[in-house]
Structures are given as C-alpha cells and as structure tokens.
Design a protein around this motif. Sequence first.
Motif, PDB file in Angstrom:
ATOM      1  N   GLY A 185       0.803  -1.225   0.000  1.00 21.20           N
ATOM      2  CA  GLY A 185       0.000   0.000   0.000  1.00 21.20           C
ATOM      3  C   GLY A 185       0.829   1.265   0.000  1.00 21.20           C
ATOM      4  N   ASN A 186       0.130   2.369  -0.212  1.00 17.52           N
ATOM      5  CA  ASN A 186       0.725   3.712  -0.220  1.00 17.52           C
ATOM      6  C   ASN A 186       1.708   3.969  -1.342  1.00 17.52           C
ATOM      7  N   SER A 187       1.893   3.026  -2.232  1.00 20.41           N
ATOM      8  CA  SER A 187       2.724   3.262  -3.419  1.00 20.41           C
ATOM      9  C   SER A 187       2.511   2.083  -4.360  1.00 20.41           C
ATOM     10  N   TRP A 188       2.951   2.232  -5.564  1.00 22.26           N
ATOM     11  CA  TRP A 188       3.093   1.104  -6.490  1.00 22.26           C
ATOM     12  C   TRP A 188       4.028   0.104  -5.828  1.00 22.26           C
ATOM     13  N   ARG A 189       3.674  -1.201  -5.918  1.00 25.95           N
ATOM     14  CA  ARG A 189       4.472  -2.181  -5.162  1.00 25.95           C
ATOM     15  C   ARG A 189       5.926  -2.249  -5.621  1.00 25.95           C
ATOM     16  N   GLY A 190       6.170  -1.958  -6.896  1.00 33.63           N
ATOM     17  CA  GLY A 190       7.546  -2.013  -7.396  1.00 33.63           C
ATOM     18  C   GLY A 190       8.462  -0.959  -6.798  1.00 33.63           C
ATOM     19  N   ILE A 191       7.871   0.084  -6.169  1.00 34.54           N
ATOM     20  CA  ILE A 191       8.681   1.112  -5.511  1.00 34.54           C
ATOM     21  C   ILE A 191       9.423   0.499  -4.316  1.00 34.54           C
ATOM     22  N   LYS A 192       8.809  -0.489  -3.656  1.00 36.53           N
ATOM     23  CA  LYS A 192       9.364  -1.020  -2.407  1.00 36.53           C
ATOM     24  C   LYS A 192      10.713  -1.735  -2.626  1.00 36.53           C
ATOM     25  N   PRO A 193      10.787  -2.698  -3.567  1.00 39.23           N
ATOM     26  CA  PRO A 193      12.113  -3.283  -3.813  1.00 39.23           C
ATOM     27  C   PRO A 193      13.100  -2.275  -4.400  1.00 39.23           C
ATOM     28  N   LYS A 194      12.570  -1.299  -5.173  1.00 39.82           N
ATOM     29  CA  LYS A 194      13.491  -0.313  -5.756  1.00 39.82           C
ATOM     30  C   LYS A 194      14.167   0.513  -4.656  1.00 39.82           C
ATOM     31  N   VAL A 195      13.370   1.069  -3.734  1.00 41.52           N
ATOM     32  CA  VAL A 195      13.942   1.922  -2.689  1.00 41.52           C
ATOM     33  C   VAL A 195      14.798   1.080  -1.734  1.00 41.52           C
ATOM     34  N   ALA A 196      14.351  -0.155  -1.471  1.00 42.68           N
ATOM     35  CA  ALA A 196      15.147  -1.046  -0.607  1.00 42.68           C
ATOM     36  C   ALA A 196      16.529  -1.266  -1.218  1.00 42.68           C
ATOM     37  N   ALA A 197      16.563  -1.545  -2.530  1.00 43.23           N
ATOM     38  CA  ALA A 197      17.846  -1.778  -3.204  1.00 43.23           C
ATOM     39  C   ALA A 197      18.710  -0.518  -3.170  1.00 43.23           C
ATOM     40  N   GLU A 198      18.078   0.648  -3.346  1.00 41.12           N
ATOM     41  CA  GLU A 198      18.845   1.902  -3.298  1.00 41.12           C
ATOM     42  C   GLU A 198      19.521   2.096  -1.936  1.00 41.12           C
ATOM     43  N   HIS A 199      18.937   1.486  -0.884  1.00 40.88           N
ATOM     44  CA  HIS A 199      19.522   1.624   0.449  1.00 40.88           C
ATOM     45  C   HIS A 199      20.378   0.421   0.841  1.00 40.88           C
ATOM     46  N   GLY A 200      20.660  -0.449  -0.120  1.00 46.28           N
ATOM     47  CA  GLY A 200      21.612  -1.524   0.140  1.00 46.28           C
ATOM     48  C   GLY A 200      21.010  -2.839   0.600  1.00 46.28           C
ATOM     49  N   ALA A 201      19.657  -2.949   0.600  1.00 42.51           N
ATOM     50  CA  ALA A 201      19.039  -4.220   0.991  1.00 42.51           C
ATOM     51  C   ALA A 201      19.283  -5.270  -0.090  1.00 42.51           C
ATOM     52  N   ILE A 202      19.188  -6.552   0.292  1.00 42.38           N
ATOM     53  CA  ILE A 202      19.472  -7.632  -0.663  1.00 42.38           C
ATOM     54  C   ILE A 202      18.220  -8.430  -1.035  1.00 42.38           C
ATOM     55  N   GLY A 203      17.120  -8.198  -0.339  1.00 44.31           N
ATOM     56  CA  GLY A 203      15.874  -8.890  -0.651  1.00 44.31           C
ATOM     57  C   GLY A 203      14.714  -8.105  -0.076  1.00 44.31           C
ATOM     58  N   CYS A 204      13.490  -8.395  -0.577  1.00 45.98           N
ATOM     59  CA  CYS A 204      12.324  -7.615  -0.141  1.00 45.98           C
ATOM     60  C   CYS A 204      11.101  -8.524  -0.051  1.00 45.98           C
ATOM     61  N   LEU A 205      10.443  -8.474   1.117  1.00 45.98           N
ATOM     62  CA  LEU A 205       9.156  -9.153   1.281  1.00 45.98           C
ATOM     63  C   LEU A 205       8.088  -8.073   1.412  1.00 45.98           C
ATOM     64  N   ILE A 206       6.937  -8.299   0.808  1.00 44.92           N
ATOM     65  CA  ILE A 206       5.832  -7.339   0.946  1.00 44.92           C
ATOM     66  C   ILE A 206       4.639  -8.109   1.504  1.00 44.92           C
ATOM     67  N   VAL A 275      12.101 -10.167  -4.830  1.00 45.38           N
ATOM     68  CA  VAL A 275      10.951  -9.701  -4.051  1.00 45.38           C
ATOM     69  C   VAL A 275       9.841 -10.745  -4.117  1.00 45.38           C
ATOM     70  N   LEU A 276       9.168 -10.938  -2.983  1.00 43.62           N
ATOM     71  CA  LEU A 276       8.029 -11.867  -2.918  1.00 43.62           C
ATOM     72  C   LEU A 276       6.942 -11.272  -2.035  1.00 43.62           C
ATOM     73  N   PRO A 277       5.673 -11.511  -2.405  1.00 41.40           N
ATOM     74  CA  PRO A 277       4.565 -11.069  -1.549  1.00 41.40           C
ATOM     75  C   PRO A 277       4.197 -12.181  -0.567  1.00 41.40           C
ATOM     76  N   ILE A 278       3.786 -11.811   0.652  1.00 40.49           N
ATOM     77  CA  ILE A 278       3.337 -12.830   1.603  1.00 40.49           C
ATOM     78  C   ILE A 278       2.061 -12.371   2.315  1.00 40.49           C
ATOM     79  N   SER A 279       1.386 -13.335   2.928  1.00 40.70           N
ATOM     80  CA  SER A 279       0.160 -13.052   3.682  1.00 40.70           C
ATOM     81  C   SER A 279       0.531 -12.553   5.077  1.00 40.70           C
ATOM     82  N   TYR A 280      -0.460 -12.049   5.825  1.00 44.25           N
ATOM     83  CA  TYR A 280      -0.114 -11.677   7.202  1.00 44.25           C
ATOM     84  C   TYR A 280       0.042 -12.911   8.072  1.00 44.25           C
ATOM     85  N   GLY A 281      -0.562 -14.029   7.650  1.00 40.48           N
ATOM     86  CA  GLY A 281      -0.325 -15.285   8.358  1.00 40.48           C
ATOM     87  C   GLY A 281       1.151 -15.667   8.301  1.00 40.48           C
TER      88      GLY A 281
END
Length: 756
Positions: A185-206, A275-281
């Motif tokens: 939420g609050n952005s296009w989902r592709g923004i999340k791995p993009k900004v994470a990578a810009e800050h040096g992260a190596i993987g992203c879960l949404i 990047v992978l999406p997951i449930s709240y479970g």
Amino acid sequence: MRRVSALLLTFAMGFPFSLFAETPDSLRGFSPSSSKTQRDWENKFRGIPQPNNMREYMRRLSARPHHVGSPYDKENAEWILAKFKEFGLDAHIETFDVLFPTPKVRLVEMIEPTKFTAKLDEPAIATDPTSSQKSEQLPTYNAYSIDGDVTGPLVFVNYGLPKDYEELERLGVSVKGAIVIAKYGNSWRGIKPKVAAEHGAIGCLIYSEPKDDGYFEESVFPEGPMRNAQGVQRGSAMDFPSSNPGDPLTPGVGATKDAKRLDIKNAASITKIPVLPISYGDAQPLLAALKGPVAPESWRGALAITYRVGPGAAKVHMKVQSNWDIKPVNDIVARIPGAVTPDEWIVRGNHHDAWVNGAEDPTSGQVVLLEEARALGELLKQGWKPRRTIIYCAWDGEEPMLLGSTEWVEAHADELRKHAAVYINTDGNDRGFLNLEGSHSLERFMNDVARDIHDPETGLSVWKRRQLAEIHEAKSAEDRSELRQRKDMRMGALGSGTDYTAFVDHLGIAGLNLGFEGETPQGIYHSIYDDFYWYTHFSDTEFVYGRALAQTVGTAVLRMADAEVLPYEFGNLADTVQKYNKELQKLLKDKQEEIKEQNQQLEDGAYKAADDPRKPTVPPKRKDVPPYLNFAPLQNSADTLTRSAERYEKAFAAAQAKVSNEANAALLNDLNNQLIETERALINDAGLPRRSWYKHLLYAPGVYTGYQPKTVPGVREGIEQDRYSEAEQEIVRVSKALQDESAILDKATGILESLK
Ligand SMILES: [Zn+2]
C-alpha cells in the motif's frame, strides 16, 4: 490493476468559471438542432445496458484463472471477439509477444532464532467454488522480480518509501545487507524493492497488513469482503515509473514477432533485488521475532505483536526463480468507422487478463465495456452513424504491466498521434461514487456527462451525489466554498497503474479513467478470492453500478464521437495549471522553511535535548537550504493560456449555432484537427529527465509513487529530489509547451470566428 484514487481530491483556491455558461439543453460542441438529435440517441443508448447480461458475462469470463499465456486467457479473447462480432462490430485480435515471467522456485524461511517456513499458499474455501482451481492458478509472486537466493537479517521498513528510510536512519538502523519486510500500500508495489535496493538491501518481502485490508476494517473472506490470514496480493514489481511500462525487452516499439529485443540482463524495468509477496499469516512469525527499536506509532498495524523494526534475532532466507518465457498477449480490437470524419478516432478500453479469476479486477469493467459495445451495435441497427471512428479495445497483459495496451500504442504510434482525439479507460467497477480522473481539457466535458447519469441507489445524478458528498467531507470552509461555487468538480490527474498510460504519457492523447468506488471495502485484490462468488456477495451485487458505468462511458463515447466541434474546454485546464503553479511555489517555500528550522534546531541542540538519553536517536543531517527558483516563465505562460482559453470559449459560444452549417465543413475539419493537437502540445519528445519514454510535461506517475500522479513532474520531482537547477530548466520547458498550447488555441479561435 487497481484504480488508486481517493474520492476526495485535494482542493486549493480555484476560480469559479461561470462566465460562458452553456444553455442547459445544448450539448457542448453541438448546434442546438444537432443537440436535440444527439440527446435522442443518448437516451436510447442509456436504455440498452442490462445488469443481467453483465452478470452472465462475468460468470463466463471469470469462470477459470486467465492470466497472460494461460489457456483460458486465450479462450476469453476468442469469446470477446465472438461477442463483438455478434454485436455487429468489425473486430479482430492483435497479438504481441512479450516477456512474462512465471514462478519456478519460491521460498521464504526464518532460520534464526527459530525455524519457520512460509506457506506462500492461499487455501481453497469450500463455499467459494472457483477457489479450488489449483492447477490453473498462478502461485503467489511478484512478476519481474529478479532471480535470487539471499540470506540476511530482517528489517521492518513500514511502507518502504524514501521517508521511511529517513526515519530508520534516525533510529540508527541500516538495511545494508538486510532483507526488508514492507507493508503493501501507499505506493506502487515495485517502488518497495526499488527503494530497498537503493539503500543496500538484498531482498524484499511485501505483506498485506490486516489494518489496511484485513480484519481491522471488516470481517475476512468468506464471512466478509476482507483479506484472510493466508490471502496474498500478487502483482507486478516492475520498475516502470523510472523506465517504461510494457514489454521490458522492446521499450518504445511494438513487441511484434520480429521486433528487435534486448537481452534480459539489459532490461531496465526488472527489479534489482528479489521480491516476494506474503500473507499476514506468513508475516506474523517474522515480525514477532524482530528485536531492536519499537516501530514509530504510524508504522504499527493490527497484529497482536509489538511492532519492532529490527534488525536482530530474525534471520531470513529467501529464494526466487522464474521461468523467463516469451508469451503471447491477445488484444481484441473492434472498429466502428466514422461516417463524416473517419480519421478522427475515439478509443475506449479495459483489460481482460487477470492475476487469477479476477471478477472485480478487471472483469467488472470488461463486462461494462461489452455491454456498451452491444448497445452501440443496437444503435447502428437503428440507423445511428457516428461522425468519428470509434475503436473498442479489450486489452491483454495489463496486470504484468500494461503489456497489451502499451505494445498496441507503440505499434500504432504514428496513426494514433495523427488521429486519436481521446482514450477512455476503465479497470474494474464497484458500488459508490463516480471517480473522475483525466486530462483537464476534458474536465468540463466529463462533468457535463456526469450530470446526465442517475445514481442507481439514491436517484440523484452521479454528479450531484458526489458534489454533495465532497462538500460533506471537505476539510475547510475554503474547500466547501469552491465546491459550491465552481461550475465543475475538479478532476484528478492521471498517474498510472492502468491502460491509459501509453496513450497519455507517451503520445499525449487526452485521456479519461472512470469507475464507481468508495462503498465496497475489499481485501481480495489480486488473490484467488477475487472471483464471481466474492463479487456477487460483496460488491455491485445487482450490477446496477455496472449499468451506470456503461451509461456514463457510453454517453462520453457517443458525445465525443458525434460532436461537430470536439468538446474540449481549456478554461479548466488553465485554472488547473495556475493551481499547479501555486502548489509548486508553496512546495519550494515550505521546503526552504522546513530545512531552515531543522538546521536551527541542530545548531541549538534541540534534537539531543528532546531525546530520552536511554533511547537516543540519530539527529538528521544538516541540509543546504534550497535556492529560490524563477517561476516567472510558468506564471507568464499560465496567464497567456488563461487569456487564450477565455477567447476560445467566447468564440466557441458565439459559433454554436453555425457548427451545423454545411458551408463550414472544411473549416470544421481544420478546427478539429487543431483541437486534437492541443494535448500533443503538452508533450516534449525528449521526455522527462532520466525517463524519456514519459513525454507529458503535466502528468506522469511519480518515480517514488508509481500509481499516484506527479503533476508538472519535471519541476515537482526536481524540487522534491533536491535537483534545483534541473527544476528551473523544467520550468522553462513547461512554459514553452504552454505557450505552444496557447498558440494552437488562438488558431482554433480564429477558425471559430471565421465560421459562416
Ligand atoms: Zn485491472
């Protein structure tokens, strides 16, 4: 894909435009006598769409999963083609070959402090008959994630936007070498791995946070409409806002059989980290294991845990691998040739592909388009002949990232540039209020259409209902006063996330995006539960808003297709540009003051003094105060446009009685050709800085928002991203485009004044 728009737009001071009010019986762009004929055809049209047909189309189209390249996607394309033909329209399928990755390996496991393997699976539900179609469902994944196998500490990053990382910095937390977990939420989902990578992260879960689309708002599916514990939002993670939507291997050209293709490794829009999406479970055990500072209050959700940001304790291993295949997308295109000016085109579309069964997204919009097409076929049988050519498109491959529409637009760019007067989009429909988004030269036109449509549940016009609701919800007296006094409701600008993007942003074709929304809480978006059972229990269960949308869009299509003078209006465009100009100046001023204040507090030691010494935070870095920028060119060109729009409107009103005069036929042709050029004047072939595919100088998806528009993007993002000299150059480019716009309008005014 989702239409993201708030019901309530942001209001600023505006100018009431009541100077050249039309007589209520005359339609904009029609002479009084042709207005009457047109009204008759429109009334006939609005009587034709039937809710029950839409229900049956939806039952058929959403009966099985129908993502790009699947057997049922192809079957649906052929079924839609047959329907268009049955309605009496000339239709064909146009196929493109695009890169569409599907999941091969997906793994998320916590390896420390305890072991937990994520299910990554949405279970079938006994009461929901299509949820058990396992063999045809695409597993949960984010398309265009790069392949990867990574292990690292976990960090919670809120929505994963740039300002969230600023807060993390203040908490002394870095994501370098970490796997981040972000809320959807609050952005296009592709923004999340993009900004994470810009800050040096190596993987992203949404993950889907229950506070946003789960039990916090309503009961979960199947008892209610919201996302259940294992529900997952699939979706594309392509970084299209910084590069381009459409096939990643053929940017700027149609993905035909023999098109030149890039190597996958050179495709700019594929994510930089997996990047992978997951449930709240699946998310809960991971989040519960985090140590480190407690998350800021606004970050916390509705899970029964203390939300912490990490890192510490939780270590995660994730693995993503896709089948990187080329798949066909099948667009269905139907054409009704224009009887007077066949070279002027009205284009209308909605996508037909889904992530799974997709009853809401996109079928609830596709069935509306089909019922409009049937109604147009009926009118043709009764002797109606549209003045202009009408083109109906059922797009494939929208979900991966606007593949079908973008490739079609790129393949037909030359013709579309010459001929297209408007593109009208829908992408799903629910109960509620008519959402209006589009090019502001169409704001008056769309307000007029909305005044002629009845809301099925209140009996008010859909225009009046929304206007009163907005007055009721308005935050200030100023907003209320504008809503009461301004002739038209303001229309939101177009961002992206659906099929108008290539038309508007790449070619500069005036666009509209329409749908009813606001009364259907939902948490099934892009899951296996977005299906016929869900839609017919929780959304527009009687398909009466489906009928209202068919009436709205159909009326817009008929009116654009038949008007003697294309019914654009430019006073509202000029007013909107004036408003943007004020917003931009305020954006700069606020930023200057904010940074001055922050620097002062740094000097005073205020950050340190306010800190709890046992839980110290890191003060922000000192920043340079932004320089003043020269907005004069923008102010001048906006004023010029305002004056040109006023002169045009005056000539337009004076010419109304003459536009049916046969002796004016050649002049009218010239006039309409000029008018089609008005939106083209707002694009610049060099494109926006660092993303040349995007050529519109007033509207673009934000590089860090994706769905949401950035208006006057070159200037606005220049200020937001500290590139002040670039912002100043962009002011000059925008001003030049507005001058060109005024020159075209002045020419059009000259033609209007010469009508006999
Ligand atoms: Zn959609």
